[in-house]
Every structure is written in C-alpha cells, then in structure tokens.
Scaffold this active site. Structure first.
Site, mmCIF file in Angstrom:
data_model
loop_
_atom_site.group_PDB
_atom_site.id
_atom_site.type_symbol
_atom_site.label_atom_id
_atom_site.label_comp_id
_atom_site.label_asym_id
_atom_site.label_seq_id
_atom_site.Cartn_x
_atom_site.Cartn_y
_atom_site.Cartn_z
ATOM 1 N N ASN A 195 -4.412 -28.823 31.694
ATOM 2 C CA ASN A 195 -3.315 -27.868 31.787
ATOM 3 C C ASN A 195 -2.918 -27.760 33.260
ATOM 4 O O ASN A 195 -3.575 -28.321 34.142
ATOM 5 C CB ASN A 195 -3.696 -26.512 31.177
ATOM 6 C CG ASN A 195 -4.892 -25.865 31.866
ATOM 7 O OD1 ASN A 195 -5.027 -25.914 33.092
ATOM 8 N ND2 ASN A 195 -5.767 -25.248 31.087
ATOM 9 N N ASP A 264 -6.918 -27.906 22.007
ATOM 10 C CA ASP A 264 -7.596 -28.710 20.986
ATOM 11 C C ASP A 264 -6.587 -29.335 20.035
ATOM 12 O O ASP A 264 -6.705 -30.500 19.649
ATOM 13 C CB ASP A 264 -8.563 -27.844 20.181
ATOM 14 C CG ASP A 264 -9.703 -27.298 21.023
ATOM 15 O OD1 ASP A 264 -9.947 -27.835 22.114
ATOM 16 O OD2 ASP A 264 -10.349 -26.322 20.585
#
Length: 475
Positions: A195, A264
């Site tokens: 991220n 995920d």
C-alpha cells in the site's frame, strides 16, 4: 477496459505465509461493570474466521479457484479450528506445527456493531518453525498457476528467497504482499503489492504522481521485479511495469465500512486471474473492482465468484448499449485510450435470427469492442421496399444491444454507413455475406487510414427475407 469473468475453475494458487485466527465474540451490553468503568458484554455468539494468509486462501476458494496453503500454527485448539475451517472451504492445508508457540489469534469483542476491545495472542515464529516451507512448496508448485507470499511480519516467511527461486524453476509467477521496510527479501518476485504507506516507508515521500512513478521504477529495477502495484486507498491503484506507461485505476467503492482484509482480496483476485490466463492489466482491474465490494463488508471478508460476476456485468453494462453518435464518440475515445481495438459492422437487422447471432459473435472475436450500426426505418424502406422494416428501429436496436457480443448500437439515416465510417474510423470493418473485399461498402475509407476489411459468412439457410416470405405463405 473491457472486463470478463476469468475461468477461475482452471486456476490453482498456492499461498505461503502468516495464518491467523480472527475470533469474534458478539453480545449485547446493558450495564456497566461494578468492578471498573467498562461495559459488560453478555456474549451470545462466537465466530471464527481465518485471517492473514488464511483469508487470502479463502478469497481464492470463494472465487471458485483451487487454493492450497502452507503455514505454521501452534499445537492448540486455535490451530485445529483454522485447519477445520479452511478444509471445509475446500482448501488444501499443509501446516507445520510449532510445539512452543501458539497459533496467532486476534480476539475481538463486538457489541451493537462496535468493536470494544481487541486482544492478541501471539509470539513471533522463528526460522525453525518454517524450516519445511520450501520442501512443502516444491511438491505443490508444478500444479500451480501462481504463488502468493502473504507476509504479516509474524515470522512465518523467514526464507522468501528459497520460495521465489523454487517458483522460478517451474515458471510460476510469485506475488508478494510485503511487510516491513526490507523489500530486498522479495528480490526477484514477479509482483509486489504494497500500500502507499508501506511503499513510502521504503522509497520516501511521494508528493506528486511523477515521484511515485520514478521511485517505483527505481525500486523495480533494484529488486529485479516484473511489476509493482501500489494500492492507494481512496486514490485507487497504480500499476508500474518497466518500460511501459503506468496504469492508474481509480477507487470504485461508494461506501466503505471496513478495510480489513481488502489487501487480501486484491492479491487473491490478482493471482487467481493470472493463474486463469488473464493479462496483468485486466487482472489488476478485476482486483480493483473486487476491492470496492469487500470494503463495504464488516470485518475480514471474502468476495464470491457470483458477486464478482455481477459487479463485472454492472460495470460493463454502464459502458454498453444503444447510443447516439455523440455518446459513441466519447465511448470510443475511452476505449482507444485503453488500447482496445474497435470492430464495426452494419445492416438492417430487421428480424434477428441465428445467422445474425453467430455472425456477430464471430465479428466481435476480431477485436475488443463491437459497434453495430443499423439503418433507420426510412433507410430500410428505401433499400427493401415499403413493407419493410417489420420491426421499428428502436426495437431492432434494443434486441441487438441485448446480445453479449455487441457493445454499442447506433442508427444512421443514410443509405450507406460511409459517413459513420469517416467519423468512427474503426480498426476493422466487417461485412457478412458472399462479397469480395472491394465490394464491401466503405472499404476504401477504412483502407485509406490503415484499417482492415473482413468478410464473414452467414450461417446457412438463415435469411430475414426468407423468414418473412415463409410467414406470409402461412397466411
């Protein structure tokens, strides 16, 4: 970008990494404890979910793909619960058992949809706890289409290089969800998915888009990566590949309830799509769409295959259908900005029959987007006589737009589509019937700017005129 549902049933994905048990205690609160100023929760429901690498595997299985997982758990009830839940989802589990450390467990107490407290039960695993990972992986890798290294910095992934090298030996791509600031551990991986916070912790602050691209490119070269996907929350995702322009996808979520497990979902859809044979840009677009669904759910969640299919259909439906010329030109500009090839065909399409359906399917296969231009009612009368068309233009357009092979339908008043061809400039012009290339109306226009002209055959014994005559004979 034109999206379609991958053949996830053909995918096999191996997940290696930190598995954990997400345990939820749900109950009502009606009073404050006399022992301390805290609410008393009367627990009425206990819910266990697989988290970490386990949630990655569940996401893969929920899509309809085959999932296997290698991880380490403690010799305890939580480890047994994880194995049971993953096995019930059809996931092949190969757990190494640690005799002196517990299964990582995160206990959350929930009341009235609010999390009151979280308690973690964990100790970092040592290298000995995952010593068998490479050997376990080597047995499964020949059957896999992709490998995910799901790193939650809990100690399970001590020797990432051995896993990456083993995957490379059998040409299986390795996708990594990284943690920490030492990305050198993932050198040689196919794709990293940090991220923005994780990315900036390694390369430094990126104030501008150009900073992200420059620093991301340097990181890829330094770590010998094939691609880098930076997930950026409300700012979407950016895919970087060496010597290729960056691909930025905006965030699609309308409502965000919980971002737990969104990473995920992204890497699960990515790996499953790649294992199904999708190209990386389309796999990223699918992952972006899936993330918009999962963040609207509470807690660690998965997205199912039917959910993703509906989202794809909704997404594509907003870009398809009957259009005016002005709307079509805007849609074509966007399609070409994404590198899509436009195919064009035209006709009266008065009564849609099997010949039309097969012809349009074959026509669409020649490119990425199919434009069908149909003659207006007045144009059909001039060509076919006063008794035609049988169906007015709005009905003919509605039927055509409902076919899966057709992206856009537009009508024209002229006797020929030449004006539209000058305007649209399709990469491929297609005509059905017994013609030579130089008999196709507009062929000179298309050839002049470097386009292709194709002639396809209709199905045998399929003709609108023949159908009309047969109906009239019945009368």
């Amino acid at each position: 970008m034109q999206l379609s549902m991958p053949r996830f049933d053909k995918s096999q994905v191996l997940v290696v990494g930190d598995v954990m048990l997400d345990r939820y205690w749900h109950g009502g609160t009606s009073r404050i404890s006399p022992e301390a100023p805290v609410p008393v929760v009367k627990v009425g429901q206990v819910e266990d979910r697989a988290g970490g690498a386990g949630n990655v595997a569940l996401n893969i299985a929920a899509l309809g793909a085959g999932a296997s997982i290698i991880s380490v758990v403690g010799d305890d009830e939580a480890g047994e619960a994880l194995a049971s839940r993953l096995g019930a989802a059809g996931i092949h589990t190969d757990f190494q058992i640690s005799k002196d450390k517990p299964t990582i467990t995160k206990l959350r107490v929930i009341s009235r949809h609010q999390q009151l407290i979280r308690m973690d039960f964990e100790e970092s695993f040592a290298e000995a706890d995952s010593a068998d990972f490479a050997a376990k992986a080597e047995k499964l890798l020949p059957m896999m289409g992709a490998v995910i290294l799901s790193d939650y910095a809990k100690g399970s992934l001590q020797n990432t290089q051995a896993l990456i090298e083993a995957a490379h030996k059998v040409n299986v791509p390795v996708l990594v969800d990284p943690k920490g600031t030492d990305f050198t551990r993932y050198r040689g991986a196919t794709l990293l998915t940090p991220n923005l916070h994780e990315f900036e912790a390694v390369v430094g602050c990126c104030e501008h888009e150009s900073d992200l691209v420059t620093k991301g490119t340097e990181l890829m070269l330094d770590l010998d990566l094939e691609a880098l996907l930076v997930t950026r929350g409300e700012h979407g995702m950016t895919l970087l590949r060496p010597n290729q322009p960056e691909l930025h996808l905006p965030a699609r979520a309308r409502e965000v309830f919980d971002v737990t497990g969104a990473g995920d979902t992204v890497i699960s859809v990515l790996a499953s799509a790649l294992a199904a044979g999708e190209e990386l840009p389309k796999a990223v677009a699918l992952a972006n769409l899936a993330a918009s669904i999962v963040v609207a759910k509470l807690g660690t969640a998965t997205i199912s295959g039917p959910e993703l299919r509906r989202a794809i259909q909704t997404e594509q439906g907003s870009e398809r259908g009957v259009m005016t010329e002005e709307q079509l030109l805007i849609a074509l500009e966007d399609a070409r900005a994404h590198g899509e090839k436009v195919v064009f065909t035209n006709g009266c399409f008065d009564i849609i029959h099997a010949g039309h359906v097969g012809y349009l399917e074959d026509t669409r296969a020649l490119g990425d987007r199919l434009v069908v231009a149909i003659n207006s009612d007045a144009s059909v009368k001039r060509l076919k006589g006063e008794a035609r068309p049988i169906n007015p233009v709005d009905r003919r357009m509605a039927v055509l737009s409902g076919l899966e092979s057709v992206d856009w339908v537009v009508s024209f008043e002229d006797d020929t589509p030449e004006r539209l061809l000058e305007l649209i400039k399709p990469e491929v012009l297609v005509k059905g019937g017994d013609y030579t290339e130089d008999q196709v109306v507009g062929w000179e226009i298309v050839k002049a700017y470097g386009g292709e002209v194709k002639v396809l055959s209709f199905f045998d014994n399929c003709s609108t005129t023949a159908i009309v005559e047969k109906i009239r004979d019945q009368d």
